[in-house]
Design a protein around this motif. Structure first.
Motif, PDB file in Angstrom:
ATOM      1  N   GLU A  49      -3.658 -14.994  12.374  1.00 38.79           N
ATOM      2  CA  GLU A  49      -2.421 -14.209  12.301  1.00 38.79           C
ATOM      3  C   GLU A  49      -2.694 -12.732  12.052  1.00 38.79           C
ATOM      4  N   HIS A  53      -1.682  -9.740  14.473  1.00 45.25           N
ATOM      5  CA  HIS A  53      -0.845  -8.663  13.954  1.00 45.25           C
ATOM      6  C   HIS A  53      -1.488  -7.300  14.183  1.00 45.25           C
ATOM      7  N   ARG A  56      -1.093  -6.419  17.760  1.00 50.70           N
ATOM      8  CA  ARG A  56       0.302  -6.056  18.064  1.00 50.70           C
ATOM      9  C   ARG A  56       0.624  -4.644  17.605  1.00 50.70           C
TER      10      ARG A  56
END
Length: 147
Positions: A49, A53, A56
């Protein structure tokens, strides 16, 4: 291997106290393995994750940069959507790689343990190898060596 020790030490001797002791040891090992898996899976999921992240954030900064960054012919929202999906894939690949590494380490550790316990002593053919309980090998895994 631990179940073999329980059978050799407690069940074969019909000793209730030893059986309860070894069942307690089995319970402790089970809890330790369960928690190890839980914490390892949690750490792997967190790493996946965090990687997604970070990607992103970098992609959104690039797309929404004041100097430009959106490709011609595409709206910034469309690029952000594509970037988000690509970041999810990167996180999934991270998790898949971690799972593969964990599987490899587990299989390797199991193979080493089995080879360590099962390979007969040098100079002795495999067919004449005595049982693990009466073996004269100096293996720390033998039930006969345990208290």
């Amino acid at each position: 291997m631990l179940i073999g020790v329980v059978v050799d030490r407690a069940v074969a001797r019909s000793d209730e106290r030893l059986l309860l002791l070894w069942l307690g040891v089995l319970a402790v090992v089970y809890v330790a393995l369960s928690w190890s898996f839980r914490l390892g899976a949690r750490a792997g999921e967190r790493a996946a994750e965090e990687a997604a992240h970070d990607l992103r954030v970098a992609l959104v900064r690039r797309v929404l940069d004041s100097r430009g960054g959106a490709e011609t012919g595409r709206l910034p929202g469309e690029l952000v959507s594509i970037a988000t999906e690509d970041a999810k894939r990167v996180g999934a690949v991270n998790m898949a790689m971690m799972s593969g590494i964990w599987a490899f380490v587990g299989v390797t550790a199991g193979a080493v343990a089995l080879l360590f316990v099962s390979v007969p002593s040098p100079g002795r053919p495999a067919s004449s190898s005595p049982s693990p309980v009466s073996s004269s090998r100096s293996s720390p895994w033998r039930a006969a060596d345990w208290p």
